[in-house]
Design an enzyme around this catalytic site. Structure first.
Site, mmCIF file in Angstrom:
data_model
loop_
_atom_site.group_PDB
_atom_site.id
_atom_site.type_symbol
_atom_site.label_atom_id
_atom_site.label_comp_id
_atom_site.label_asym_id
_atom_site.label_seq_id
_atom_site.Cartn_x
_atom_site.Cartn_y
_atom_site.Cartn_z
ATOM 1 C CE1 TYR A 84 -35.003 33.348 -42.700
ATOM 2 C CE2 TYR A 84 -34.157 34.981 -44.217
ATOM 3 C CZ TYR A 84 -34.113 33.713 -43.685
ATOM 4 O OH TYR A 84 -33.164 32.825 -44.133
ATOM 5 C CG HIS A 95 -36.497 28.416 -45.682
ATOM 6 N ND1 HIS A 95 -36.998 29.595 -45.199
ATOM 7 C CD2 HIS A 95 -35.235 28.356 -45.200
ATOM 8 C CE1 HIS A 95 -36.084 30.195 -44.456
ATOM 9 N NE2 HIS A 95 -34.999 29.454 -44.444
ATOM 10 C CB SER A 141 -24.555 30.872 -40.770
ATOM 11 O OG SER A 141 -25.918 31.059 -40.443
ATOM 12 N N PRO A 142 -22.114 32.499 -43.117
ATOM 13 C CG PRO A 142 -21.675 34.249 -44.621
ATOM 14 C CD PRO A 142 -22.801 33.549 -43.899
ATOM 15 C CG LEU A 143 -19.424 36.556 -41.316
ATOM 16 C CD1 LEU A 143 -20.012 37.919 -40.952
ATOM 17 C CD2 LEU A 143 -17.946 36.692 -41.689
ATOM 18 N N GLY A 170 -21.454 34.928 -36.718
ATOM 19 C CA GLY A 170 -20.665 35.972 -36.042
ATOM 20 C C GLY A 170 -19.434 35.447 -35.324
#
Ligand SMILES: NC(=O)c1ccc[n+]([C@@H]2O[C@H](COP(=O)([O-])OP(=O)(O)OC[C@H]3O[C@@H](n4cnc5c(N)ncnc54)[C@H](OP(=O)(O)O)[C@@H]3O)[C@@H](O)[C@H]2O)c1
Length: 328
Positions: free
Chosen positions: A57, A124, A203-205, A208
Site C-alpha cells: 500500500y 497477500h 471491502s465490506p462496504l 463504498g
C-alpha cells in the site's frame, strides 16, 4: 465496542480499520497525512484495536503511517500487514512469496511499523510458483523467532487454506466479502468453520457502494480503483443500485445508516468474522463502529440474502487481470 476472536485465540475489536485508502485506491485523499494519523488515533479512542495495512500500500508509506500513528499505543492494538509482491520503482511487478523474500519483507515491515513484532502477517495473494507449504514453513519460522505472532492468507482457495493450516496453524483469512461479493460462502467459510480459522472481510462496504454515497453515474477520479472494476461501469452501477436502495430502506426503518446495515449483515454471519471498513474521515469511523450495535435479526439477514439473490450482481468484482490472482 465488543471484541471477537479470530483463529489461534487472536482477540480484536469486532470491527477493525482498513488503512489502505489513506495511501491509495480511492483517489485524492481529502485529508493531510497528519489528519490520517488523527483518524487512526481516533479509531483507537473508539476502542478499535485491529488495523490493516500492507507492504504494497503506497507502497511502503501506508505501513509508515500506521506505524507512526500507533506507536504510542502499540501494546493495545493488533497490526496486520501483508507480504507477497515484488516491488520495483514504486509499483508491484508480480508475486513473490519465496521464503527469503518473506523474511526480507518482515524485517522491513517491522522497521516501518516501528515495532518488534507483526501481530498478523498475511500472504497477500497465493503465489503459484512457491508451494504453500514453503510459505507456511517460512512464516512459522518467523513466528518461532518472535518477529511475527500470527499467520494469515488473503484470497486463497479452500484447498490452499487446508494445506497451509496443516503445516502451520492459520489465524485468519482475508478476502473480499459483502452483500454483493459472496464467493467465500461456497467453500472458504465452511472450511474456516471446520478448522477454527477467523475471517476478515475486505471491502465490506462494497468499496463504498453500500453506503449510498457513490454517485450513480459520475466517473471516478484518477487513482480510484473503482474506475477499473466492471461492476462500477456506468450501466452495471445503475443496475446494481436496486440492492443499495433496499439497504437504505431497511436502514431508514431501523434508524441506522446504510453502512451500518452492510457491516451488521457481515457481523451476523459468524461470530469469528471481523470486517475492516476503510475510511479517511473521523465522522465515518463513528458511523462504522456503530454497526457493532446495529444487530440484524435472522429474518433481516434472510430477507437481504433473498433480495440479493433475486437481483443478482451486474459485473465482476475485479477486471480480468486481477481475477487471475484470486481463489488459488
Ligand atoms: N487483502 C486485500 O487484497 C485487500 C483488498 C482491498 C482492501 N483491503 C483492506 O480492506 C480495507 C477496506 O476495504 P476498502 O477500503 O477497499 O473498501 P470499503 O471499506 O468497502 O469501502 C471504502 C470506501 O467507502 C467509503 N466509506 C467508508 N465508510 C463510509 C461511510 N460510513 N459512509 C460513506 N462512505 C464510507 C470510503 O471513503 P472515505 O475514505 O472517503 O471515507 C471508501 O471510499 C482496506 O482499507 C484494506 O486495508 C484488502
Amino acid at each position: 465496542m465488543h471484541t471477537r476472536t479470530l483463529g489461534q485465540g487472536l482477540e480484536v475489536s469486532a470491527i477493525g480499520l482498513g488503512c489502505m485508502g489513506m495511501s491509495q485506491g480511492y483517489g485524492p485523499n481529502p485529508g493531510s497525512r497528519d489528519e490520517m494519523i488523527g483518524v487512526i488515533r481516533a479509531a483507537v479512542d473508539r476502542q478499535i484495536t485491529f488495523f490493516d495495512t500492507a507492504e504494497v500500500y503506497g507502497p511502503y508509506v501506508n505501513e509508515e503511517l500506521v506505524g507512526e500513528a500507533l506507536q504510542p499505543v502499540r501494546d493495545e492494538v493488533v497490526i496486520a500487514t501483508k507480504f507477497g509482491w515484488n516491488i520495483r520503482d514504486g509499483k508491484s511487478v508480480g508475486l513473490n512469496s519465496r521464503p527469503e523474500q518473506i523474511r526480507r519483507v518482515a524485517e522491513a515491515s517491522l522497521r516501518r511499523l516501528r515495532t518488534d513484532t507483526i501481530d498478523l502477517f498475511y500472504q497477500h495473494r497465493v503465489d503459484p510458483d512457491v508451494p504453500i507449504e514453503d510459505v507456511a514453513g517460512a512464516v512459522g519460522e518467523l513466528i518461532r523467532e518472535g518477529m511475527v505472532r500470527h499467520f494469515g492468507l488473503s484470497e486463497p482457495s479452500a484447498a490452499t487454506i487446508r494445506t497451509a493450516h496443516a503445516v502451520f496453524p492459520v489465524t485468519a483469512v482475508q478476502s473480499e466479502y459483502s452483500l454483493w461479493t459472496r464467493d467465500p460462502e461456497a467453500e472458504v467459510l465452511p472450511t474456516l468453520a471446520e478448522l477454527g480459522i477467523g475471517f476478515v472481510p475486505f471491502s465490506p462496504l462494497g468499496k463504498g457502494f453500500f453506503t449510498g454515497t457513490v454517485d450513480a453515474s459520475a466517473p471516478f477520479s484518477d487513482g480510484d480503483v473503482r474506475g477499473t472494476i466492471p461492476r462500477f461501469e456506468a450501466e452495471n452501477r445503475a443496475a446494481n443500485t436496486a440492492l443499495v436502495d433496499h439497504v437504505k430502506q431497511l436502514a431508514d426503518s431501523r434508524g441506522v445508516t446504510s453502512a451500518q446495515i452492510a457491516l451488521a449483515w457481515l457481523l451476523a454471519q459468524q461470530r469469528w468474522i471481523v470486517p475492516i471498513p476503510g475510511t479517511r474521515r473521523t465522522e465515518r469511523l463513528d458511523e462504522n463502529a456503530g454497526a457493532a450495535r446495529a444487530a440484524l435479526s435472522a429474518d433481516d439477514v434472510a430477507d437481504l440474502d433473498a433480495l440479493a439473490a433475486r437481483l443478482g450482481v451486474h459485473g465482476a468484482r475485479y477486471n480480468e487481470q486481477h481475477m487471475a490472482y484470486v481463489g488459488r
